[in-house]
Write an enzyme that holds these catalytic residues in place. Structure first.
Site, PDB file in Angstrom:
ATOM      1  N   GLY A  28      22.812 -48.239  28.781  1.00 32.72           N
ATOM      2  CA  GLY A  28      21.485 -47.563  28.481  1.00 32.72           C
ATOM      3  C   GLY A  28      21.142 -46.378  29.394  1.00 32.72           C
ATOM      4  CG  ASN A  29      19.008 -43.439  28.334  1.00 32.38           C
ATOM      5  OD1 ASN A  29      17.744 -43.493  28.541  1.00 32.38           O
ATOM      6  ND2 ASN A  29      19.367 -43.274  27.239  1.00 32.38           N
TER       7      ASN A  29
END
Ligand code: CTP
Length: 400
Positions: free
Chosen positions: A208-209
């Site tokens: 993810g980020n």
């Protein structure tokens, strides 16, 4: 400017209630029809006689008219108004509003009102910065209420700090601006992508980020206030501050976001690509949790669809497509290349080189590159203010 606008002015028990007299005068001078509802504590600070003389209407405070056996219908009042302005709003009234307590006529009117609600807080600085008050303000904002931030200065307590109700002239300007903007986007259908995407590695892990989705939420909320119909296709985000008028379409992965956007886009007038989409996903997703091992683990990644580019390819003459470019360097060359490649009409560049810009925080610093590739750089602002700048730039395209 405010001719015919029906405004309920709610006054609560604060020393700043003395400013209500000039506020009414200013509103009436602009042509507004002002009705005052005052709380029982409010009456201790300013007399109903002053308020009724200035507004030209009786001041309401009680649920019941004891003299003639009548009652004041908060429902009728709430439906009548174009705006409910609560100024000054005490910490106590805001706490009750946040929780739905309605033990006076102003609070019942607030709960019944369908019009925009605007709140101008007034209190001592320590009360204002108390986590309980700040939390209540967040809750009130999440219900779609607007806050006119208090000013910093000398307070009735003798202390200096943030908590002074904004001056009546400033409140008037705010209200005029609000009515000017309201409805600018009415009838427009707008798609916004926001937040991160999560790409599953196994049942408990993902790639993810750090995107929070706050910029997308700020854009969605502002556009709703300006009359648009907004669909927010968002990866995993905290949606508690999202305006209830926004249609939230939650997704997890880039593939899901892509599918959702392709389906919605044909009927949209504008699409704003704000999501931080994972560029890659694991080729395989393990069915069971990957066990710890002392061996190296190789993850093979495959590219995700470019959602913005897909919409850019499908874009019709009458549709607008906007994108963001998050760059770790100055970024203008990359932003221009992305604008062209993805067929954006406008790109908003934020560079992680600028302090306070980008993911997670509440501020952002942007450069807008318009249709003609001319750029305009803005200073560091709250994400809500940044959303206003972007929306103004979109509106300017329509005005052209
Ligand atoms: N975008 C998208 N789908 C993707 C990747 C990006 O819709 N798979 C959109 C973003 O929402 C943004 C714009 O494209 O509006 C640019 O995103 P950015 O991450 O800056 O660029 P990338 O195309 O991913 O290129 P790079 O990672 O090389 O900078």
């Amino acid at each position: 400017m405010l001719k015919g606008k029906k405004i309920i002015l709610g006054i609560t028990g604060s020393i700043a209630a003395y400013k209500s007299a000039s506020l009414i005068r200013l509103l009436v001078k602009e042509g507004a029809d002002v009705r005052v509802i005052i709380t029982p504590f409010g009456i201790e600070f300013i007399t109903p006689l002053t308020l009724s003389t200035l507004s030209g209407h009786p001041v309401l405070s009680d649920f019941f008219e004891r003299d003639n056996g009548d009652w004041n219908s908060h429902v009728d009042m709430g439906l009548w108004a174009d705006m409910l302005l609560i100024a000054p709003a005490t910490a106590n009234t805001m706490a009750k509003m946040a929780r739905g307590i309605c033990d006076n006529l102003l609070l019942t009117t607030y709960l019944s009102a369908r019009c925009p609600i605007v709140i101008a807080p007034a209190m001592d600085m320590d009360m204002f910065r108390h986590p309980a008050t700040l939390k209540n303000i967040e809750i009130l904002k999440s219900y779609g209420n607007q806050i006119i931030e208090p000013a910093t200065g000398e307070l009735a307590s003798g202390l200096e700090g943030k908590g002074r109700m904004e001056e009546p002239e400033k409140i008037l300007e705010w209200i005029k601006e609000f009515f000017k903007r309201k409805g600018r986007f009415s009838g427009k259908k707008i798609l916004i992508t926001a937040g991160p995407t999560f790409e599953k590695i196994d049942p408990v892990r993902y790639i993810g980020n750090f995107s929070s989705g706050k910029m997308g939420i700020a854009l969605a909320n502002k556009l709703i206030e300006e009359g648009a119909e907004v669909k927010l296709v968002a990866g995993p985000i905290d949606s508690s501050t999202l305006h209830k008028g926004v249609k939230h379409i939650p997704v997890v992965s880039a593939t899901e976001m892509h599918e959702a956007c392709l389906k919605i886009f044909p009927e949209m007038d504008i699409a704003i690509m704000n999501a931080a989409v994972s560029d890659f996903r694991p080729l395989e997703q393990a069915d069971n949790k990957i066990k710890r091992s002392t061996e190296e683990l190789e993850l093979r990644l495959v590219p995700n669809p470019d959602i913005a580019a897909s919409l850019g390819a499908a874009k019709k003459e009458n549709q607008l497509l906007l994108g963001f470019a998050l760059e770790t360097d100055e970024g203008m060359t990359a932003a221009l290349a992305k604008k062209k490649k993805k067929n954006f009409d406008m790109i908003i560049l934020n560079s992680l080189q600028d302090k306070g810009a980008g993911f997670g925080g509440d501020t952002n610093m942007i450069t807008i590159v318009g249709k003609d590739n001319k750029s305009q750089k803005f200073e560091l602002k709250s994400k809500t203010e940044v959303a206003s700048d972007i929306i103004d730039a979109i509106f300017a395209i329509f005005e052209d």
